[in-house]
Scaffold this motif. Sequence first.
Motif, PDB file in Angstrom:
ATOM      1  N   ARG A   1      36.765  47.762  42.956  1.00 20.20           N
ATOM      2  CA  ARG A   1      36.552  46.400  43.692  1.00 20.20           C
ATOM      3  C   ARG A   1      37.286  45.571  43.021  1.00 20.20           C
ATOM      4  O   ARG A   1      38.072  44.586  43.554  1.00 20.20           O
ATOM      5  CB  ARG A   1      35.126  45.929  43.010  1.00 20.20           C
ATOM      6  N   LEU A   2      37.912  45.407  41.510  1.00 25.58           N
ATOM      7  CA  LEU A   2      38.791  44.567  40.909  1.00 25.58           C
ATOM      8  C   LEU A   2      40.242  44.794  41.599  1.00 25.58           C
ATOM      9  O   LEU A   2      41.099  43.778  41.574  1.00 25.58           O
ATOM     10  CB  LEU A   2      38.792  44.703  39.459  1.00 25.58           C
ATOM     11  N   LYS A   3      40.736  46.126  41.835  1.00 21.41           N
ATOM     12  CA  LYS A   3      41.804  46.511  42.514  1.00 21.41           C
ATOM     13  C   LYS A   3      42.240  45.675  43.650  1.00 21.41           C
ATOM     14  O   LYS A   3      43.207  45.547  44.401  1.00 21.41           O
ATOM     15  CB  LYS A   3      42.246  47.940  42.479  1.00 21.41           C
ATOM     16  N   GLY A   4      41.091  45.292  44.416  1.00 16.95           N
ATOM     17  CA  GLY A   4      41.020  44.639  45.587  1.00 16.95           C
ATOM     18  C   GLY A   4      41.555  43.125  45.572  1.00 16.95           C
ATOM     19  O   GLY A   4      41.539  42.521  46.489  1.00 16.95           O
ATOM     20  N   ARG A   5      41.725  42.652  44.474  1.00 17.86           N
ATOM     21  CA  ARG A   5      41.947  41.273  44.138  1.00 17.86           C
ATOM     22  C   ARG A   5      43.347  41.124  43.664  1.00 17.86           C
ATOM     23  O   ARG A   5      44.022  41.955  43.960  1.00 17.86           O
ATOM     24  CB  ARG A   5      41.038  40.653  42.919  1.00 17.86           C
ATOM     25  N   ASP A   6      43.827  40.083  43.375  1.00 19.49           N
ATOM     26  CA  ASP A   6      45.091  39.619  43.061  1.00 19.49           C
ATOM     27  C   ASP A   6      45.478  40.010  41.384  1.00 19.49           C
ATOM     28  O   ASP A   6      46.694  40.052  41.347  1.00 19.49           O
ATOM     29  CB  ASP A   6      45.516  38.224  43.439  1.00 19.49           C
TER      30      ASP A   6
END
Length: 187
Positions: free
Chosen positions: A111-116
């Motif tokens: 989920r965090l890798k889907g952010r910037d």
Amino acid sequence: MARLSVFEQVSVDGYFVDRHGDMSWAKGRRDEEFDAFVEGNAAGGSTLVFGRVTYEMMASFWPTNWAASANPVVAERMNALPKIVFSRTLGSADWHNTRLVRSDLIGEIERLKGRDSDLAVLGSGSIVAQLAEADLVDEYQIVVFPLVLGGGRSMFEGQTRRFGVEPLEVRRFHNGCVLLRYEPARQ
């Protein structure tokens, strides 16, 4: 998409802690060149990711006056950066700007890798092994210290899948340490 980097310090025989879980052996090799490298890494701005043991060690050191006087640049960054600690047993995470996550390491990192915002795992060998197994690591920064421990724990302990890595950089420091940067070989 965010990148996940791992920063690990290991002995020549590949251990990040010795047989007793100690990593104090990694503290005695400081010099100006190596300190500048560490300061540059700390300036990166990534969200820091820890397991319980590494978190407790870092949280007991970096917020102290001693850390601020010994290495002010790194101390300022370590205290300011956002942090996540993964633990099922930690009661609370009181270090400034830290979030405690009790379950679903893989799902949370995905989920965090889907952010910037990039992510950086510091130490935390069991976290590294799980993320490597799930093919979530984008870069490995491994600093090899010029000593043999003769036993301990490997950062890939428990790894069941075989994967290749592509070299990105090799750098030798005046203190005898060697930085090896790799990215997983993607097919």
